[in-house]
Design a protein around this motif. Structure first.
Motif, PDB file in Angstrom:
ATOM      1  N   ILE A   5       0.869  -1.162   0.000  1.00  0.00           N
ATOM      2  CA  ILE A   5       0.000   0.000   0.000  1.00  0.00           C
ATOM      3  C   ILE A   5       0.910   1.217   0.000  1.00  0.00           C
ATOM      4  O   ILE A   5       1.778   1.362   0.854  1.00  0.00           O
ATOM      5  N   ILE A   6       0.715   2.095  -0.959  1.00  0.00           N
ATOM      6  CA  ILE A   6       1.537   3.309  -1.023  1.00  0.00           C
ATOM      7  C   ILE A   6       0.999   4.298  -0.007  1.00  0.00           C
ATOM      8  O   ILE A   6      -0.143   4.728  -0.082  1.00  0.00           O
ATOM      9  N   GLU A   7       1.837   4.650   0.968  1.00  0.00           N
ATOM     10  CA  GLU A   7       1.442   5.594   2.003  1.00  0.00           C
ATOM     11  C   GLU A   7       1.984   6.984   1.724  1.00  0.00           C
ATOM     12  O   GLU A   7       1.441   7.971   2.210  1.00  0.00           O
ATOM     13  N   ALA A   8       3.062   7.081   0.969  1.00  0.00           N
ATOM     14  CA  ALA A   8       3.677   8.370   0.647  1.00  0.00           C
ATOM     15  C   ALA A   8       4.688   8.160  -0.467  1.00  0.00           C
ATOM     16  O   ALA A   8       5.029   7.031  -0.802  1.00  0.00           O
ATOM     17  N   THR A   9       5.158   9.242  -1.019  1.00  0.00           N
ATOM     18  CA  THR A   9       6.210   9.173  -2.024  1.00  0.00           C
ATOM     19  C   THR A   9       7.395  10.008  -1.567  1.00  0.00           C
ATOM     20  O   THR A   9       7.257  10.914  -0.749  1.00  0.00           O
ATOM     21  N   GLY A  10       8.566   9.693  -2.087  1.00  0.00           N
ATOM     22  CA  GLY A  10       9.779  10.425  -1.749  1.00  0.00           C
ATOM     23  C   GLY A  10      10.529  10.777  -3.014  1.00  0.00           C
ATOM     24  O   GLY A  10      10.095  10.455  -4.126  1.00  0.00           O
ATOM     25  N   HIS A  11      11.663  11.435  -2.847  1.00  0.00           N
ATOM     26  CA  HIS A  11      12.485  11.863  -3.975  1.00  0.00           C
ATOM     27  C   HIS A  11      13.941  11.489  -3.722  1.00  0.00           C
ATOM     28  O   HIS A  11      14.455  11.738  -2.635  1.00  0.00           O
ATOM     29  N   ILE A  12      14.589  10.896  -4.721  1.00  0.00           N
ATOM     30  CA  ILE A  12      16.006  10.571  -4.589  1.00  0.00           C
ATOM     31  C   ILE A  12      16.779  11.882  -4.532  1.00  0.00           C
ATOM     32  O   ILE A  12      16.656  12.719  -5.418  1.00  0.00           O
ATOM     33  N   SER A  13      17.553  12.064  -3.468  1.00  0.00           N
ATOM     34  CA  SER A  13      18.280  13.313  -3.291  1.00  0.00           C
ATOM     35  C   SER A  13      19.779  13.170  -3.509  1.00  0.00           C
ATOM     36  O   SER A  13      20.469  14.162  -3.707  1.00  0.00           O
ATOM     37  N   VAL A  28      12.151  11.707   2.523  1.00  0.00           N
ATOM     38  CA  VAL A  28      10.818  11.172   2.815  1.00  0.00           C
ATOM     39  C   VAL A  28      10.006  12.209   3.596  1.00  0.00           C
ATOM     40  O   VAL A  28      10.563  13.021   4.311  1.00  0.00           O
ATOM     41  N   PRO A  29       8.682  12.153   3.468  1.00  0.00           N
ATOM     42  CA  PRO A  29       7.832  13.097   4.197  1.00  0.00           C
ATOM     43  C   PRO A  29       7.857  12.830   5.704  1.00  0.00           C
ATOM     44  O   PRO A  29       8.172  11.732   6.149  1.00  0.00           O
ATOM     45  N   LEU A  30       7.519  13.840   6.455  1.00  0.00           N
ATOM     46  CA  LEU A  30       7.518  13.729   7.913  1.00  0.00           C
ATOM     47  C   LEU A  30       6.609  12.619   8.422  1.00  0.00           C
ATOM     48  O   LEU A  30       6.826  12.087   9.492  1.00  0.00           O
ATOM     49  N   THR A  31       5.604  12.230   7.640  1.00  0.00           N
ATOM     50  CA  THR A  31       4.677  11.194   8.089  1.00  0.00           C
ATOM     51  C   THR A  31       5.340   9.834   8.245  1.00  0.00           C
ATOM     52  O   THR A  31       4.769   8.935   8.827  1.00  0.00           O
ATOM     53  N   LEU A  32       6.557   9.673   7.733  1.00  0.00           N
ATOM     54  CA  LEU A  32       7.256   8.380   7.803  1.00  0.00           C
ATOM     55  C   LEU A  32       8.341   8.368   8.863  1.00  0.00           C
ATOM     56  O   LEU A  32       9.252   7.556   8.824  1.00  0.00           O
ATOM     57  N   TRP A  54      18.702   9.767   8.325  1.00  0.00           N
ATOM     58  CA  TRP A  54      19.362  10.981   8.784  1.00  0.00           C
ATOM     59  C   TRP A  54      18.639  12.216   8.263  1.00  0.00           C
ATOM     60  O   TRP A  54      18.475  12.361   7.047  1.00  0.00           O
ATOM     61  N   LYS A  55      18.193  13.070   9.154  1.00  0.00           N
ATOM     62  CA  LYS A  55      17.599  14.372   8.841  1.00  0.00           C
ATOM     63  C   LYS A  55      16.579  14.336   7.711  1.00  0.00           C
ATOM     64  O   LYS A  55      16.731  14.999   6.684  1.00  0.00           O
ATOM     65  N   GLY A  56      15.542  13.563   7.864  1.00  0.00           N
ATOM     66  CA  GLY A  56      14.465  13.535   6.878  1.00  0.00           C
ATOM     67  C   GLY A  56      14.757  12.748   5.616  1.00  0.00           C
ATOM     68  O   GLY A  56      14.013  12.812   4.647  1.00  0.00           O
ATOM     69  N   ALA A  57      15.859  11.994   5.618  1.00  0.00           N
ATOM     70  CA  ALA A  57      16.194  11.176   4.455  1.00  0.00           C
ATOM     71  C   ALA A  57      16.564   9.773   4.923  1.00  0.00           C
ATOM     72  O   ALA A  57      16.971   9.570   6.059  1.00  0.00           O
TER      73      ALA A  57
END
Length: 65
Positions: A5-13, A28-32, A54-57
């Motif tokens: 189940i997709i709960e959120a999406t992220g971006h390769i940084s 990743v979003p704060l929800t994760l 580490w720090k939101g990633a």
């Protein structure tokens, strides 16, 4: 087969070359925030194991195989 189940999406940084493969950093979003090292994260349908947070990633490693 796990359909997931997709709960959120992220971006390769960031992508870092490592011996035998690559390490990918995904923002990743704060929800994760409940993620832990060793958890699985689906990336284009492939389950990857988190190796660092580490720090939101999150980081995962992909071998060249």
């Amino acid at each position: 087969m796990f359909t997931g189940i997709i709960e959120a999406t992220g971006h390769i940084s960031r992508v870092v070359r490592k011996e035998g493969g690559r390490a990918f950093w995904v923002r990743v979003p704060l929800t994760l925030r409940g993620l832990r090292v060793g958890d699985s994260l689906a990336v284009d349908g492939v389950c990857m194991t988190l190796t660092r947070i580490w720090k939101g990633a999150v980081e995962y490693y992909a071998s060249s195989e």
